[in-house]
Design a protein around this motif. Sequence first.
Motif, PDB file in Angstrom:
ATOM      1  N   ASP A  98       0.806  -1.219   0.000  1.00 40.93           N
ATOM      2  CA  ASP A  98       0.000   0.000   0.000  1.00 40.93           C
ATOM      3  C   ASP A  98       0.840   1.269   0.000  1.00 40.93           C
ATOM      4  O   ASP A  98       0.549   2.213  -0.726  1.00 40.93           O
ATOM      5  CB  ASP A  98      -0.943  -0.011   1.206  1.00 40.93           C
ATOM      6  CG  ASP A  98      -1.938  -1.147   1.099  1.00 40.93           C
ATOM      7  OD1 ASP A  98      -2.287  -1.508  -0.034  1.00 40.93           O
ATOM      8  OD2 ASP A  98      -2.346  -1.689   2.144  1.00 40.93           O
ATOM      9  N   GLU A  99       1.885   1.265   0.825  1.00 45.46           N
ATOM     10  CA  GLU A  99       2.709   2.464   0.869  1.00 45.46           C
ATOM     11  C   GLU A  99       3.996   2.308   0.071  1.00 45.46           C
ATOM     12  O   GLU A  99       4.466   3.252  -0.550  1.00 45.46           O
ATOM     13  CB  GLU A  99       3.037   2.812   2.322  1.00 45.46           C
ATOM     14  CG  GLU A  99       1.806   3.185   3.125  1.00 45.46           C
ATOM     15  CD  GLU A  99       2.153   3.441   4.578  1.00 45.46           C
ATOM     16  OE1 GLU A  99       2.893   4.385   4.850  1.00 45.46           O
ATOM     17  OE2 GLU A  99       1.689   2.660   5.440  1.00 45.46           O
ATOM     18  N   ALA A 153       0.240   4.928  -3.504  1.00 42.20           N
ATOM     19  CA  ALA A 153      -0.962   5.532  -2.941  1.00 42.20           C
ATOM     20  C   ALA A 153      -1.065   6.956  -3.457  1.00 42.20           C
ATOM     21  O   ALA A 153      -0.120   7.729  -3.344  1.00 42.20           O
ATOM     22  CB  ALA A 153      -0.886   5.521  -1.417  1.00 42.20           C
ATOM     23  N   GLY A 175      -3.653   5.188   3.187  1.00 50.29           N
ATOM     24  CA  GLY A 175      -3.582   3.921   2.468  1.00 50.29           C
ATOM     25  C   GLY A 175      -3.203   2.824   3.436  1.00 50.29           C
ATOM     26  O   GLY A 175      -2.625   1.824   3.076  1.00 50.29           O
ATOM     27  N   ARG A 222      -5.419  -2.621   5.163  1.00 48.60           N
ATOM     28  CA  ARG A 222      -4.872  -3.789   4.502  1.00 48.60           C
ATOM     29  C   ARG A 222      -5.788  -4.149   3.375  1.00 48.60           C
ATOM     30  O   ARG A 222      -6.723  -4.930   3.537  1.00 48.60           O
ATOM     31  CB  ARG A 222      -4.893  -4.950   5.475  1.00 48.60           C
ATOM     32  CG  ARG A 222      -3.538  -5.398   5.921  1.00 48.60           C
ATOM     33  CD  ARG A 222      -3.648  -6.878   6.175  1.00 48.60           C
ATOM     34  NE  ARG A 222      -2.992  -7.224   7.421  1.00 48.60           N
ATOM     35  CZ  ARG A 222      -3.077  -8.417   7.938  1.00 48.60           C
ATOM     36  NH1 ARG A 222      -3.800  -9.354   7.354  1.00 48.60           N
ATOM     37  NH2 ARG A 222      -2.463  -8.697   9.026  1.00 48.60           N
ATOM     38  N   SER A 223      -5.525  -3.659   2.225  1.00 51.33           N
ATOM     39  CA  SER A 223      -6.537  -3.753   1.190  1.00 51.33           C
ATOM     40  C   SER A 223      -6.527  -5.067   0.425  1.00 51.33           C
ATOM     41  O   SER A 223      -7.557  -5.668   0.190  1.00 51.33           O
ATOM     42  CB  SER A 223      -6.371  -2.603   0.218  1.00 51.33           C
ATOM     43  OG  SER A 223      -5.067  -2.635  -0.311  1.00 51.33           O
TER      44      SER A 223
END
Lengths: 353, 353
Positions: A255-256, A328, A333, A336-337
Amino acid sequence: MADVAQAAGVSAQTVSRVLSGRGIVRDSTRAAVDDAVRRLGYQPNLAARTLATGRTRRLGIILTESTSTARIMVEAGAQAACRRLGYRLTSAVVSTTGIRSLRRAADQLRSDGVEGIIVAAPVTARDRWTPKGFPVVSLDDASAGSPEFVTDQRAIGRLATEHLLELGHRTVWCVCGPAQWPEAKARVEGWHAALTAAGVVVPEVLHGDWTPHEGYRMGRLLAEDPSVTGIFAASDELAIGAMHALWDAGRAVPDEVSVVGVDDIPIAAHLCPPLTTVRQPFARLTDAAVRLLVSKLEHRAASAGDDGLDTQLTRPSLIVRSSTAAPASGTDGTHRSRVAQVDASGAGGRRVR
Amino acid sequence: MADVAQAAGVSAQTVSRVLSGRGIVRDSTRAAVDDAVRRLGYQPNLAARTLATGRTRRLGIILTESTSTARIMVEAGAQAACRRLGYRLTSAVVSTTGIRSLRRAADQLRSDGVEGIIVAAPVTARDRWTPKGFPVVSLDDASAGSPEFVTDQRAIGRLATEHLLELGHRTVWCVCGPAQWPEAKARVEGWHAALTAAGVVVPEVLHGDWTPHEGYRMGRLLAEDPSVTGIFAASDELAIGAMHALWDAGRAVPDEVSVVGVDDIPIAAHLCPPLTTVRQPFARLTDAAVRLLVSKLEHRAASAGDDGLDTQLTRPSLIVRSSTAAPASGTDGTHRSRVAQVDASGAGGRRVR
DNA sequence: TATTCATGCCCGTACCGCTCC
DNA sequence: GGGAGCGGTACGGGCATGAAT
């Protein structure tokens, strides 16, 4: 052998013929000899055979001390290829990248009676060197020209970097092994080339050894810099260390920050998140290297096109898993996608190029 | 050798004496020979020496095909120990656990001229077997009695299980390698013993091979059962696969489920979370095994106490990192609570026992 | 007594020669 | 005469042993 000969009622010479498969022997005689061999549990003495023929059917491989998975796979692959071709493999280990160390390793192998050598340790251009007296095949970088066998290490750096750029990252940081390793240098070059081709800023490279430890150390440094969103780690072990550092710093992957490794070691597909990585076809590489060496040995009058390496086969491939994503766009962000979409076998990953 | 002799103005016999270090040679003669050796770049022919002395200074090791890190470390350790003692090591690989396969491997090694064998492949009790004709040392489980060299595999299962029970888990599930491996069986026994000693229910064992793949498969099964809070995986690779499965299923480690591995492979400290695991002293084990084998070889009249294995040195130790915690007492626990406390070197972890 | 040399042997294979059809 | 089939001898490169200086 004399005992077998007596038991079979033939001369030692005939036993030799039967065992070596050379020469003409009547079927009934062959059967009698085979039977005697089995009954007596006879096994030929390799030392004597070597002494008589001048051939050892043994190859050598020069490796580094490292316990990295890549090294292991190279050794295992070479071992397997040798076995398939009826050769034995002896390994010698070098602890430093200096030429003295290499020479010592080669001497050790020579004294062990190898007929040819596979060099799978770093040979810096300055130290460009080949042991005299027997054929050598190198799993080294192509840049120096002389080695007969190469992987396109530059392509590895390029593939990984382009992947991250295509995802939208502004630039890509690089975490790498020791600068004196040709592999390391070439991968950095590929990374550098991809960045300049894209016209983006080229950050400074971080160098360490190849251990996850050092990956962690370098990862910590990068984790402190909020502008870092994409990292190319020149080995999966380094990538694992770096991901650990990012995790410690609370920066989510992917995410990051996105991370790409190199090697596709068996556990790469089972990390959290599963690691995007550049796979090297180790088995094919080592198999081809051994084959080339053996072909040099067995009919020095090179078999024409067979000697040329099929670069198609040795091309690295990018395995996209879940450690890379678009950067992101917003400021956050942290959720935990992505739940991995890896198939149950776990080995998957989309394969690109 | 004749050339060296001529160059040094002595007989070949004297050259032999100088090189082997046996026999009395005048200093000046020795110097002349050494000089000639250096000038001519002479290296003795091992095959001839072997043929004459009947000694090869070569040991063999029987390994499985697996590419698990544990196997690798055993081979590397044996290799290093051999080198230290002036021996060479040849490896032979078995693909099945059957006795035929073992016999074939031993024959291969015999024909390669090894003087002794280290067995580092599973030998089931039913197949209890030792190759005839040379000394053997086994890195196998002690249960069968006959092997000379052992690790306490049961203690591994016990350590891991007790650790989880002490943390407050009601019971511990077990993810293990193939049942026919003595190591697997012994680790399961240790786990079983710890559970029954604590008077808790003993769940069914899950068996697979030793790959992270299978760890993943078995992990998925356990992830579906909400009562599972503690898992003992019989290798780090299995643990990694299992953790991946748990992660996929959205079950946090260690908040919801604790996992313990075995081996302490280099990346174990750098997983997310860092893996609690039971370390096996591979280097010491293989070193001791090789030493024992060599001592058998060199003065078959065992050197008394030296032969007895120092069990202190081969005892497994629990390395507590962050993949284990007390079970969640409430119903929830989904927040990512623990940021690892591992020191920057990453190798750390609290060492217990 | 301190050194060194000459000879036989380790165990196979290469080469040549001999017998038969 | 020629080839299939087999045996005899001479090595290969060291080391052990006993003899010689």
